[in-house]
Design an enzyme around this catalytic site. Structure first.
Site, PDB file in Angstrom:
ATOM      1  N   GLY A  12       0.563  -1.199   0.361  1.00 20.51           N
ATOM      2  CA  GLY A  12      -0.173  -0.049   0.416  1.00 20.51           C
ATOM      3  C   GLY A  12       1.021   1.630  -0.302  1.00 20.51           C
ATOM      4  O   GLY A  12       1.660   1.682  -0.921  1.00 20.51           O
ATOM      5  N   GLU A  13       1.094   1.810   0.858  1.00 18.35           N
ATOM      6  CA  GLU A  13       1.407   3.678   1.201  1.00 18.35           C
ATOM      7  C   GLU A  13       1.601   3.627   2.408  1.00 18.35           C
ATOM      8  O   GLU A  13       1.035   3.899   3.997  1.00 18.35           O
ATOM      9  CB  GLU A  13       0.517   4.589   0.360  1.00 18.35           C
ATOM     10  N   SER A  14       3.385   3.288   2.464  1.00 22.00           N
ATOM     11  CA  SER A  14       3.975   2.951   4.093  1.00 22.00           C
ATOM     12  C   SER A  14       3.522   4.390   4.833  1.00 22.00           C
ATOM     13  O   SER A  14       3.761   4.426   6.134  1.00 22.00           O
ATOM     14  CB  SER A  14       5.245   2.288   4.632  1.00 22.00           C
ATOM     15  N   CYS A  34       6.446  -5.120   0.166  1.00 19.67           N
ATOM     16  CA  CYS A  34       6.442  -3.957   0.042  1.00 19.67           C
ATOM     17  C   CYS A  34       6.203  -2.343   0.845  1.00 19.67           C
ATOM     18  O   CYS A  34       7.016  -3.091   1.750  1.00 19.67           O
ATOM     19  CB  CYS A  34       5.269  -3.956  -1.316  1.00 19.67           C
ATOM     20  N   ILE A  83       5.471  -3.448  -7.768  1.00 23.94           N
ATOM     21  CA  ILE A  83       5.232  -1.887  -7.934  1.00 23.94           C
ATOM     22  C   ILE A  83       5.814  -0.774  -6.781  1.00 23.94           C
ATOM     23  O   ILE A  83       5.129  -0.732  -5.600  1.00 23.94           O
ATOM     24  CB  ILE A  83       3.035  -1.778  -7.420  1.00 23.94           C
ATOM     25  N   ARG A  84       6.290   0.704  -7.383  1.00 25.38           N
ATOM     26  CA  ARG A  84       7.137   2.008  -7.225  1.00 25.38           C
ATOM     27  C   ARG A  84       7.606   0.729  -5.637  1.00 25.38           C
ATOM     28  O   ARG A  84       7.240   0.925  -4.464  1.00 25.38           O
ATOM     29  CB  ARG A  84       6.060   2.253  -6.810  1.00 25.38           C
ATOM     30  N   GLU A 138       0.383 -11.155  -3.258  1.00 27.10           N
ATOM     31  CA  GLU A 138      -0.907 -11.756  -3.260  1.00 27.10           C
ATOM     32  C   GLU A 138      -1.978 -11.189  -4.050  1.00 27.10           C
ATOM     33  O   GLU A 138      -2.859 -11.282  -4.338  1.00 27.10           O
ATOM     34  CB  GLU A 138      -1.051 -10.611  -1.410  1.00 27.10           C
ATOM     35  N   HIS A 168       4.787  -8.430  -4.404  1.00 21.28           N
ATOM     36  CA  HIS A 168       3.292  -8.678  -4.173  1.00 21.28           C
ATOM     37  C   HIS A 168       2.867  -9.687  -4.681  1.00 21.28           C
ATOM     38  O   HIS A 168       2.213 -10.169  -5.530  1.00 21.28           O
ATOM     39  CB  HIS A 168       2.685  -7.214  -4.256  1.00 21.28           C
ATOM     40  N   ARG A 197      12.728   2.965  -0.149  1.00 23.83           N
ATOM     41  CA  ARG A 197      11.521   4.044  -1.253  1.00 23.83           C
ATOM     42  C   ARG A 197      11.343   3.697  -2.573  1.00 23.83           C
ATOM     43  O   ARG A 197      12.028   4.542  -2.592  1.00 23.83           O
ATOM     44  CB  ARG A 197      10.998   4.162   0.501  1.00 23.83           C
TER      45      ARG A 197
HETATM   46  N1  GLN Z   1       6.044   3.302  -2.352  1.00 29.04           N
HETATM   47  C1  GLN Z   1       4.947   3.051  -1.657  1.00 29.04           C
HETATM   48  C2  GLN Z   1       5.650   3.002   0.009  1.00 29.04           C
HETATM   49  O1  GLN Z   1       6.701   3.833  -0.028  1.00 29.04           O
HETATM   50  C3  GLN Z   1       5.119   1.320  -1.656  1.00 29.04           C
HETATM   51  C4  GLN Z   1       4.117   0.502  -2.593  1.00 29.04           C
HETATM   52  C5  GLN Z   1       3.827  -0.882  -2.649  1.00 29.04           C
HETATM   53  O2  GLN Z   1       4.024  -1.257  -0.926  1.00 29.04           O
HETATM   54  N2  GLN Z   1       3.375  -1.431  -4.178  1.00 29.04           N
HETATM   55  O3  GLN Z   1       4.507   2.359   1.269  1.00 29.04           O
END
Ligand code: GLN
Length: 210
Positions: A56-58, A88, A148-149, A190, A188, A117
């Site tokens: 997700g987004e940390s 991630c 993904i990122r 999942e 990921h 990150r």
């Molecule tokens: N870039 C996101 C972060 O810094 C992580 C991306 C992800 O979980 N797919 O949290």
């Protein structure tokens, strides 16, 4: 069931469900026969045999965990040896150190790694790669990993084992690690339907519960 935990009662594995793709992790756990528990309240942590921190987004997961009073109980559980798997953003949340944190960003910590990150470039940085992952059953072949990122592991302590690397831009980057009961992947599992990573985590959970 591919792994030998039939003798143990069904493990109860929580997924931190404040933000990110927790539903996909819950579905993977359910497919594997574990009891999958959405975690949004401190009281939901006590009875768990294991915990997953999703992608997700940390920065958001950090902020909401503090708002929901989950930060301290999760840190206490990690310190007490609860098996935890982070994918991630979840890898970032488990890391002791972030190279380039967002302002004020904190992690739960516990895993003796330093992460970067969005390491594989910023927005245009999603890709897939076939990986050899230590500890996974060989049947099924290499693991198709979706990034993904994603972060990578920039440094790791002596007690941390590298489970997988990826070659990127002429460098070998660490993208999966384990330290005792803590496991983390940059990618990921999942969302691919290949449940071998979750299966591996469940085997860590059942071994710890013995
Ligand atoms: N870039 C996101 C972060 O810094 C992580 C991306 C992800 O979980 N797919 O949290």
């Amino acid at each position: 069931m591919a792994i030998g935990w039939a003798a143990m009662s069904t493990p109860s594995i929580g997924v931190l469900a404040v933000q990110g793709d927790f539903r996909e992790h819950l579905a993977a756990l359910t497919r594997l026969g574990a009891e999958a528990v959405s975690v949004r309240r401190p009281s939901e942590i006590d009875s768990l045999d294991g915990l997953i921190l999703p992608g997700g987004e940390s920065t958001t997961i950090d902020r909401l965990s503090r708002v929901f009073d989950l930060r301290e109980p999760i840190q206490t559980a990690i310190a007490g040896g609860l098996p935890v798997y982070g994918s991630c953003a979840g890898m970032i949340m488990l890391a002791d150190t972030i190279v380039d944190p967002h302002r004020g960003q904190q992690t739960f910590g516990g895993l003796d790694i330093t992460v970067r990150r969005n390491a594989f470039g910023r927005q245009v940085s999603s890709f897939e790669s076939d990986l050899e992952v230590n500890g996974l059953p060989e049947e099924g072949g290499p693991y198709r990993a979706v990034f993904i990122r994603a972060p990578w592991v920039e440094q790791l302590g002596d007690d941390v084992e590298t489970l997988a690397t990826v070659d990127y831009d002429g460098e070998t980057r660490i993208v999966a690690v384990r330290q005792d009961n803590l496991m983390a992947t940059s990618f990921h599992p999942e969302i691919t339907g290949d449940d071998r990573i979750h299966e591996h985590f469940i085997s860590i959970v059942t071994a710890a519960a013995r």
